[in-house]
Design a protein around this motif. Structure first.
Motif, PDB file in Angstrom:
ATOM      1  N   GLY A 187       0.816  -1.217   0.000  1.00 17.00           N
ATOM      2  CA  GLY A 187       0.000   0.000   0.000  1.00 17.00           C
ATOM      3  C   GLY A 187       0.842   1.256   0.000  1.00 17.00           C
ATOM      4  O   GLY A 187       0.630   2.180  -0.801  1.00 17.00           O
ATOM      5  N   VAL A 227       2.483   1.865  -3.347  1.00 14.24           N
ATOM      6  CA  VAL A 227       1.553   2.360  -4.375  1.00 14.24           C
ATOM      7  C   VAL A 227       1.471   3.890  -4.283  1.00 14.24           C
ATOM      8  O   VAL A 227       1.610   4.601  -5.286  1.00 14.24           O
ATOM      9  CB  VAL A 227       0.140   1.734  -4.214  1.00 14.24           C
ATOM     10  N   VAL A 228       1.277   4.386  -3.051  1.00 14.72           N
ATOM     11  CA  VAL A 228       1.156   5.845  -2.854  1.00 14.72           C
ATOM     12  C   VAL A 228       2.443   6.559  -3.271  1.00 14.72           C
ATOM     13  O   VAL A 228       2.419   7.514  -4.058  1.00 14.72           O
ATOM     14  CB  VAL A 228       0.830   6.168  -1.368  1.00 14.72           C
ATOM     15  N   LYS A 237       3.194   6.304  -7.080  1.00 13.54           N
ATOM     16  CA  LYS A 237       2.315   7.183  -7.878  1.00 13.54           C
ATOM     17  C   LYS A 237       2.833   8.623  -7.833  1.00 13.54           C
ATOM     18  O   LYS A 237       2.858   9.331  -8.829  1.00 13.54           O
ATOM     19  CB  LYS A 237       0.868   7.127  -7.345  1.00 13.54           C
ATOM     20  N   ARG A 238       3.252   9.041  -6.636  1.00 16.25           N
ATOM     21  CA  ARG A 238       3.769  10.409  -6.484  1.00 16.25           C
ATOM     22  C   ARG A 238       5.083  10.566  -7.258  1.00 16.25           C
ATOM     23  O   ARG A 238       5.293  11.546  -7.966  1.00 16.25           O
ATOM     24  CB  ARG A 238       3.935  10.713  -4.985  1.00 16.25           C
ATOM     25  N   ASN A 269      -1.679   1.792   6.711  1.00 16.24           N
ATOM     26  CA  ASN A 269      -1.552   2.448   5.411  1.00 16.24           C
ATOM     27  C   ASN A 269      -2.153   3.859   5.380  1.00 16.24           C
ATOM     28  O   ASN A 269      -1.735   4.682   4.569  1.00 16.24           O
ATOM     29  CB  ASN A 269      -2.207   1.558   4.353  1.00 16.24           C
ATOM     30  N   ALA A 318       0.116   6.795   3.833  1.00 17.64           N
ATOM     31  CA  ALA A 318      -0.274   7.550   2.632  1.00 17.64           C
ATOM     32  C   ALA A 318       0.229   8.990   2.710  1.00 17.64           C
ATOM     33  O   ALA A 318       0.754   9.531   1.738  1.00 17.64           O
ATOM     34  CB  ALA A 318      -1.785   7.525   2.460  1.00 17.64           C
ATOM     35  N   GLN A 325       3.718  10.456   0.636  1.00 18.68           N
ATOM     36  CA  GLN A 325       3.587  11.650  -0.224  1.00 18.68           C
ATOM     37  C   GLN A 325       4.631  12.688   0.167  1.00 18.68           C
ATOM     38  O   GLN A 325       5.321  13.248  -0.687  1.00 18.68           O
ATOM     39  CB  GLN A 325       2.198  12.280  -0.046  1.00 18.68           C
ATOM     40  N   ILE A 357       7.755  13.916  -2.183  1.00 23.99           N
ATOM     41  CA  ILE A 357       7.855  15.333  -2.571  1.00 23.99           C
ATOM     42  C   ILE A 357       9.193  15.918  -2.092  1.00 23.99           C
ATOM     43  O   ILE A 357       9.833  16.693  -2.801  1.00 23.99           O
ATOM     44  CB  ILE A 357       6.653  16.134  -2.006  1.00 23.99           C
ATOM     45  N   PHE A 379      -0.462  22.421   5.966  1.00 27.77           N
ATOM     46  CA  PHE A 379      -0.191  21.039   6.341  1.00 27.77           C
ATOM     47  C   PHE A 379      -0.990  20.629   7.581  1.00 27.77           C
ATOM     48  O   PHE A 379      -1.550  19.531   7.641  1.00 27.77           O
ATOM     49  CB  PHE A 379       1.312  20.860   6.578  1.00 27.77           C
ATOM     50  N   LEU A 390      -3.768  17.774   7.814  1.00 30.45           N
ATOM     51  CA  LEU A 390      -3.717  16.675   8.789  1.00 30.45           C
ATOM     52  C   LEU A 390      -5.023  16.539   9.547  1.00 30.45           C
ATOM     53  O   LEU A 390      -5.509  15.428   9.774  1.00 30.45           O
ATOM     54  CB  LEU A 390      -2.571  16.898   9.778  1.00 30.45           C
ATOM     55  N   TYR A 397      -7.678  15.174   7.212  1.00 34.59           N
ATOM     56  CA  TYR A 397      -7.323  13.792   6.914  1.00 34.59           C
ATOM     57  C   TYR A 397      -7.610  12.895   8.126  1.00 34.59           C
ATOM     58  O   TYR A 397      -8.144  11.794   7.989  1.00 34.59           O
ATOM     59  CB  TYR A 397      -5.840  13.736   6.543  1.00 34.59           C
ATOM     60  N   VAL A 432      -9.995   9.720   8.189  1.00 37.15           N
ATOM     61  CA  VAL A 432      -9.431   8.414   8.525  1.00 37.15           C
ATOM     62  C   VAL A 432     -10.182   7.768   9.688  1.00 37.15           C
ATOM     63  O   VAL A 432     -10.437   6.560   9.685  1.00 37.15           O
ATOM     64  CB  VAL A 432      -7.916   8.564   8.835  1.00 37.15           C
ATOM     65  N   GLN A 461      -7.158   0.717  -1.523  1.00 41.25           N
ATOM     66  CA  GLN A 461      -7.135   1.761  -0.494  1.00 41.25           C
ATOM     67  C   GLN A 461      -6.012   2.763  -0.751  1.00 41.25           C
ATOM     68  O   GLN A 461      -6.191   3.976  -0.618  1.00 41.25           O
ATOM     69  CB  GLN A 461      -6.962   1.147   0.890  1.00 41.25           C
ATOM     70  N   ALA A 462      -4.834   2.234  -1.148  1.00 39.29           N
ATOM     71  CA  ALA A 462      -3.691   3.122  -1.401  1.00 39.29           C
ATOM     72  C   ALA A 462      -3.998   4.082  -2.543  1.00 39.29           C
ATOM     73  O   ALA A 462      -3.682   5.278  -2.448  1.00 39.29           O
ATOM     74  CB  ALA A 462      -2.453   2.294  -1.724  1.00 39.29           C
ATOM     75  N   ALA A 463      -4.641   3.578  -3.605  1.00 38.84           N
ATOM     76  CA  ALA A 463      -4.965   4.440  -4.750  1.00 38.84           C
ATOM     77  C   ALA A 463      -5.943   5.538  -4.324  1.00 38.84           C
ATOM     78  O   ALA A 463      -5.775   6.715  -4.684  1.00 38.84           O
ATOM     79  CB  ALA A 463      -5.552   3.604  -5.875  1.00 38.84           C
ATOM     80  N   LEU A 470      -6.437   6.670  -1.189  1.00 31.32           N
ATOM     81  CA  LEU A 470      -5.778   7.592  -0.248  1.00 31.32           C
ATOM     82  C   LEU A 470      -4.844   8.558  -0.975  1.00 31.32           C
ATOM     83  O   LEU A 470      -4.747   9.730  -0.615  1.00 31.32           O
ATOM     84  CB  LEU A 470      -4.979   6.808   0.808  1.00 31.32           C
ATOM     85  N   GLU A 471      -4.181   8.046  -2.000  1.00 32.87           N
ATOM     86  CA  GLU A 471      -3.276   8.928  -2.770  1.00 32.87           C
ATOM     87  C   GLU A 471      -4.084  10.034  -3.435  1.00 32.87           C
ATOM     88  O   GLU A 471      -3.682  11.195  -3.428  1.00 32.87           O
ATOM     89  CB  GLU A 471      -2.522   8.086  -3.807  1.00 32.87           C
ATOM     90  N   THR A 521      -5.263  12.506  -0.629  1.00 35.50           N
ATOM     91  CA  THR A 521      -4.200  13.389  -0.123  1.00 35.50           C
ATOM     92  C   THR A 521      -3.765  14.401  -1.190  1.00 35.50           C
ATOM     93  O   THR A 521      -3.524  15.566  -0.870  1.00 35.50           O
ATOM     94  CB  THR A 521      -2.969  12.580   0.374  1.00 35.50           C
ATOM     95  N   THR A 522      -3.720  13.958  -2.451  1.00 40.70           N
ATOM     96  CA  THR A 522      -3.350  14.895  -3.532  1.00 40.70           C
ATOM     97  C   THR A 522      -4.405  15.990  -3.659  1.00 40.70           C
ATOM     98  O   THR A 522      -4.081  17.172  -3.794  1.00 40.70           O
ATOM     99  CB  THR A 522      -3.204  14.129  -4.868  1.00 40.70           C
ATOM    100  N   MET A 540      -4.076  18.426  -0.798  1.00 41.74           N
ATOM    101  CA  MET A 540      -2.916  19.317  -0.985  1.00 41.74           C
ATOM    102  C   MET A 540      -3.240  20.403  -2.000  1.00 41.74           C
ATOM    103  O   MET A 540      -2.907  21.567  -1.800  1.00 41.74           O
ATOM    104  CB  MET A 540      -1.703  18.516  -1.460  1.00 41.74           C
ATOM    105  N   SER A 588       0.259  20.694  -5.784  1.00 43.44           N
ATOM    106  CA  SER A 588       0.237  19.507  -4.941  1.00 43.44           C
ATOM    107  C   SER A 588       1.628  19.217  -4.379  1.00 43.44           C
ATOM    108  O   SER A 588       1.839  18.252  -3.691  1.00 43.44           O
ATOM    109  CB  SER A 588      -0.277  18.299  -5.711  1.00 43.44           C
ATOM    110  N   GLU A 589       2.641  19.999  -4.734  1.00 43.48           N
ATOM    111  CA  GLU A 589       3.946  19.823  -4.137  1.00 43.48           C
ATOM    112  C   GLU A 589       4.658  21.167  -3.970  1.00 43.48           C
ATOM    113  O   GLU A 589       4.163  22.155  -4.390  1.00 43.48           O
ATOM    114  CB  GLU A 589       4.824  18.852  -4.916  1.00 43.48           C
TER     115      GLU A 589
END
Lengths: 307, 85
Positions: free
Chosen positions: A61, A64-65, A68-69, A260, A264, A268, A272, B16, B20, B23, B27, B64-66, B68-69, B72-73, B76, B84-85
């Protein structure tokens, strides 16, 4: 909170914080972080087999995060990652068989401990010498007013001559990887992947502490791409590891899912952050990680308590 | 450090912390939803159909990871005005 699959009572905040820390390290260095996750899960009373299997699921997990970043930042060579996954899985199987052979011989703990200490210390020692020399050369150039590169992703190594010597090994088929900017023998890629997989199966975890430096020094990839590609490759190899552990009843997926959520955010941030550091500085910051692994093994060897 | 950098760092840190907090709330809701709806089913699956459990475990962690990514993106981007960065 009670997790019924592994029959473990753990506060979810603990799992989220551990996940965050591992995600941060993984996103920045391209490592799985099992040297933290394993002991952290063991510390709260989880059985060793569940700690290993659940950690692998969580690594999938987190990777993956982070991958992707890194992909969004242009740090992933998908083609190389897919080729390496084949070698890694083969190596992991051989590593697992070696463990079984040493178990039968009755000296598995001593052999694994000594091998891992030698490997961890050697990697750290080599990397500190290389990054020190690289950064010193960069400082000398700067003083002489000959700054070579200005980009954050710019990479250089004091051991480029070693990489070039390895690249003269042109055994066909040769593979061109435009994203990494290298043309290299397929066998060399498979060798790096196989050795990484071997140590993953033999010592546990994702073996990013071996694969990431190997990708930089042997394959000659820029550090940022090595980090991102390693993470992509870990998704495939750790998924395979998760499956084999899950069918043996060693994975509590609910714990991995909770970990996870923290990973996540950490992954990220870690990914970054790589933008703000040059390759040699990332490699220098990497040096303590294998030493932490060595310290854990020495502690286990001396006290007899498995962390 | 010049005042402009200080302001930029302060803005990033504030964004940030807000990220948090949002998020953490998401969560917490998610924990209870997952453990409540999936917990029992996953335990049954693990004891009766271990191979299916192994495949479902991988699908769940990747899915879940996809998600969550993406979350979070999005957070941001939302809090940093399109970056996003």
């Amino acid at each position: 909170m009670y997790f019924p699959i592994s029959h473990t009572q753990i506060h979810p905040a603990y799992l989220v914080v551990i996940g965050f820390l591992i995600g941060l390290l993984g996103g920045f260095f391209g490592v799985g972080g099992s040297f933290i996750a394993g002991p952290a899960l063991r510390a709260i009373g989880m059985d060793w087999n569940f700690a290993v299997g659940t950690d692998l699921a969580h690594i999938v997990g987190k990777s993956v995060v982070a991958a992707k970043r890194h992909r969004a930042l242009g740090n992933v060579d998908l083609r190389l990652g897919l080729i390496m996954a084949v070698g890694t899985i083969a190596g992991a199987e051989v590593g697992a068989q070696l463990i079984e052979a040493f178990k039968r011989a009755g000296n598995v703990n001593l052999v694994v401990s000594v091998v891992s200490i030698v490997i961890y210390v050697s990697i750290s020692g080599f990397m500190i010498c290389e990054t020190w020399a690289t950064l010193a050369a960069a400082r000398r150039r700067k003083r002489a007013g000959q700054s070579r590169r200005t980009s954050g992703k710019a990479d250089e190594s004091a051991f480029t001559h070693m990489t070039e010597a390895i690249h003269r090994w042109r055994i066909p088929p040769m593979i061109t990887l435009p994203e990494s900017g290298i043309t290299i023998s397929l066998w060399l890629i498979m060798l790096v992947a196989f050795v990484g997989g071997l140590f993953s199966g033999f010592l546990g975890g994702g073996a990013g502490y071996i694969r990431m430096p190997s990708m930089v020094y042997i394959l000659g990839m820029p550090t940022h791409l090595a980090v991102g590609t390693d993470l992509f490759e870990i998704i495939i190899s750790a998924s395979y590891g998760t499956f084999t552990h899950a069918i043996k009843g060693n994975v509590d997926i609910l714990i991995a899912l909770v970990m996870n959520t923290g990973a996540a955010i950490g992954a990220q941030l870690g990914a970054i952050s790589t933008q703000y550091f040059t390759g040699p500085k990332i490699r220098l910051a990497f040096v303590p990680l294998p030493l932490i692994g060595a310290a854990i093994v020495i502690y286990t060897l001396v006290t007899g308590h498995k962390l | 450090m010049n005042p402009r950098s200080k302001t930029a760092i302060r803005k990033t840190l504030r964004a940030f912390v807000i990220e948090l907090l949002i998020y953490a709330a998401l969560v917490t809701i998610y924990f209870f939803a997952v453990l409540h709806f999936l917990g029992g089913w996953l335990v049954q699956l693990e004891t009766r159909h271990i191979h299916t459990y192994a495949l479902v475990a991988i699908a769940l962690i990747i899915g879940q990871a996809a998600v969550l990514e993406a979350v979070t993106t999005w957070l941001m981007r939302l809090l940093r005005g399109g970056r996003s960065e």
